[in-house]
Write an enzyme that holds these catalytic residues in place. Structure first.
Site, PDB file in Angstrom:
ATOM      1  CG  HIS A 123      -2.043   1.215   1.257  1.00  0.00           C
ATOM      2  ND1 HIS A 123      -1.894   2.269   1.521  1.00  0.00           N
ATOM      3  CD2 HIS A 123      -3.266   0.734   0.947  1.00  0.00           C
ATOM      4  CE1 HIS A 123      -2.903   2.949   1.498  1.00  0.00           C
ATOM      5  NE2 HIS A 123      -3.764   2.093   0.877  1.00  0.00           N
ATOM      6  CB  SER A 147      -6.983  -2.063  -4.354  1.00  0.00           C
ATOM      7  OG  SER A 147      -8.240  -2.434  -4.404  1.00  0.00           O
ATOM      8  CG  ASP A 181      -5.941  10.969  -5.348  1.00  0.00           C
ATOM      9  OD1 ASP A 181      -6.429   9.732  -5.789  1.00  0.00           O
ATOM     10  OD2 ASP A 181      -5.254  11.199  -4.475  1.00  0.00           O
ATOM     11  CB  ALA A 183     -11.620   5.241  -4.915  1.00  0.00           C
TER      12      ALA A 183
END
Length: 241
Positions: A123, A147, A181, A183
């Protein structure tokens, strides 16, 4: 429920604390400084899901139990004037990614464009940190990663997708740079951790339980899953995520 107490600390003191904690478990000074800078930068930007709160259980404990190598050897597996494949030796993701981005910037300065990939890592905090490393050089920075499987497909019950973030940083002359930025799930898994820690209910469309039903209790994340970008069902555009 009482509101949690807020403790204010100086930024440089917090960075020193994070670095010292990592040095105590065997990380070298420079790598520890980079990790500290990334974690504090996340908190400074309001991304507390990826900040100093993760120091112990995401990094220190994983070094102690042998899941992360504190002083890895980096190997340049493959390299061209515009590309690099770096093996991070199962070390911390932050210094490995910093190393890779620094090398990419140096290559791009010579050739106009360059890319790097990092494997055998861990990570690495917020993707935006590494994208923004390009800004002082008047370059566009792009960073992404995969991930573990935290998300289900729309109407699904089995975790098959990661949060897989993308970050872009674009210089804008005299104006503030454009930085994005995000997800590719509705929220990060860390956001659910933050809400559980604070005793807050999840927003609709963030997560589902093991049967695929929407949940509001963040503790249910342990058996549940995130949803793809867009949220629950087709009306919220979940299928487009």
């Amino acid at each position: 429920m009482t509101e949690a107490a807020v403790a204010r600390v100086r930024e440089d003191d917090l960075q020193r604390f994070v670095a010292a904690s990592l040095v105590a478990v065997g990380v070298d000074d420079e790598a520890a400084r980079i990790v500290a800078d990334v974690l504090v930068a996340a908190d400074r930007r309001g991304i507390e899901s990826h900040g100093v709160a993760r120091l112990r259980w995401f990094y220190v404990d994983r070094i102690r139990n042998g899941r992360i190598v504190p002083r890895p050897t980096y190997t340049r597996v493959r390299e061209t004037p515009t590309s690099l494949l770096l093996d991070a030796g199962n070390g911390l993701g932050h210094p490995a990614s910093h190393h890779a981005m620094s090398a990419t910037i140096a290559k791009a300065r010579e050739r106009g464009i360059a890319f790097a990939a990092v494997r055998n890592s861990n990570h690495y905090g917020i993707a935006g940190y590494y994208a923004m490393m390009a800004l002082p050089h008047d370059m566009i920075g792009i960073c992404s990663t995969d991930s573990a499987h935290f998300a289900v497909p729309t109407f699904g019950r089995t975790k098959m997708q990661g949060t897989n973030p993308f970050a872009f940083a674009v210089p804008a002359g005299d104006e503030p740079p454009f930085v994005l930025d995000f997800a590719t799930t509705t929220v990060t898994y860390g956001k659910l951790e933050v809400y559980e820690r604070k005793g807050l209910q999840l927003k609709p469309g963030w997560a589902v339980d093991a049967d695929g039903n929407p949940i509001g209790d963040p503790a249910a994340r342990h058996t549940g899953a995130l949803l793809p970008l867009g949220g629950f069902g087709t009306e919220n555009g979940g299928h487009k995520g």
